[in-house]
Motif scaffolding. Sequence first.
Motif, PDB file in Angstrom:
ATOM      1  N   ASN A   1       1.085  -0.904  -0.148  1.00 42.98           N
ATOM      2  CA  ASN A   1      -0.064  -0.171   0.493  1.00 42.98           C
ATOM      3  C   ASN A   1       0.602   1.030   0.263  1.00 42.98           C
ATOM      4  OD1 ASN A   1      -3.027  -1.475   0.362  1.00 42.98           O
ATOM      5  ND2 ASN A   1      -2.411  -1.406   2.411  1.00 42.98           N
ATOM      6  N   LEU A   2       0.914   1.817  -1.042  1.00 44.19           N
ATOM      7  CA  LEU A   2       1.673   3.252  -1.361  1.00 44.19           C
ATOM      8  C   LEU A   2       1.093   4.264  -1.254  1.00 44.19           C
ATOM      9  CD1 LEU A   2       3.582   2.356  -4.411  1.00 44.19           C
ATOM     10  CD2 LEU A   2       4.457   1.609  -1.864  1.00 44.19           C
ATOM     11  N   ASN A   3       1.586   5.461  -0.616  1.00 43.63           N
ATOM     12  CA  ASN A   3       0.250   6.707  -0.380  1.00 43.63           C
ATOM     13  C   ASN A   3       0.778   7.047  -1.776  1.00 43.63           C
ATOM     14  OD1 ASN A   3       3.533   8.189  -0.483  1.00 43.63           O
ATOM     15  ND2 ASN A   3       4.046   8.073   1.379  1.00 43.63           N
ATOM     16  N   GLN A   4       0.096   8.463  -2.457  1.00 43.78           N
ATOM     17  CA  GLN A   4       0.435   8.797  -3.209  1.00 43.78           C
ATOM     18  C   GLN A   4       1.181   9.544  -4.092  1.00 43.78           C
ATOM     19  OE1 GLN A   4      -2.611   9.447  -4.987  1.00 43.78           O
ATOM     20  NE2 GLN A   4      -1.232   9.936  -6.347  1.00 43.78           N
TER      21      GLN A   4
ATOM     22  N   MET B   1       4.624   8.207  -3.327  1.00 41.70           N
ATOM     23  CA  MET B   1       5.464   6.653  -3.610  1.00 41.70           C
ATOM     24  C   MET B   1       4.292   5.939  -5.216  1.00 41.70           C
ATOM     25  SD  MET B   1       8.043   6.392  -2.002  1.00 41.70           S
ATOM     26  CE  MET B   1       8.654   5.102  -2.504  1.00 41.70           C
ATOM     27  N   GLU B   2       2.977   6.562  -5.022  1.00 41.62           N
ATOM     28  CA  GLU B   2       2.659   5.766  -6.220  1.00 41.62           C
ATOM     29  C   GLU B   2       3.348   6.219  -7.688  1.00 41.62           C
ATOM     30  OE1 GLU B   2       0.649   3.327  -8.910  1.00 41.62           O
ATOM     31  OE2 GLU B   2       1.154   3.145  -6.982  1.00 41.62           O
ATOM     32  N   ASN B   3       3.096   8.019  -7.092  1.00 40.42           N
ATOM     33  CA  ASN B   3       3.384   8.395  -8.634  1.00 40.42           C
ATOM     34  C   ASN B   3       4.850   9.118  -8.747  1.00 40.42           C
ATOM     35  OD1 ASN B   3       1.278  10.428  -8.468  1.00 40.42           O
ATOM     36  ND2 ASN B   3       1.858  11.394  -7.263  1.00 40.42           N
TER      37      ASN B   3
ATOM     38  N   ASN C   1       6.360   6.318 -12.693  1.00 34.68           N
ATOM     39  CA  ASN C   1       7.174   7.183 -13.209  1.00 34.68           C
ATOM     40  C   ASN C   1       8.045   5.845 -13.725  1.00 34.68           C
ATOM     41  OD1 ASN C   1       6.089   9.529 -13.252  1.00 34.68           O
ATOM     42  ND2 ASN C   1       7.374  10.141 -11.897  1.00 34.68           N
ATOM     43  N   ILE C   2       8.694   4.991 -13.159  1.00 35.75           N
ATOM     44  CA  ILE C   2       9.363   3.921 -13.352  1.00 35.75           C
ATOM     45  C   ILE C   2       8.841   2.728 -14.009  1.00 35.75           C
ATOM     46  CG2 ILE C   2      10.683   2.121 -12.038  1.00 35.75           C
ATOM     47  CD1 ILE C   2      11.258   3.872  -9.636  1.00 35.75           C
TER      48      ILE C   2
END
Length: 59
Positions: free
Chosen positions: A46-49, A51-53, A57-58
């Motif tokens: 569960n990533l925060n916003q 980290m999800e962004n 990108n990766i």
Amino acid sequence: MAFALDGLIEGFYDPDAADNPEEFVKAVIAYQKKLNSSTFVPKPLNLNQEMENKRRNIV
């Protein structure tokens, strides 16, 4: 030698490989096959916003 909680291989060491990246790729594929053939299903992170962004990108 190192992997993330989701099963992603993060580190591999083989003294006979002599810094050959192809060996790392082979190890990743073998590990993925092992995961796919087992009943183990890694729990997604569960990533925060933020980290999800970064993840998007990766990828």
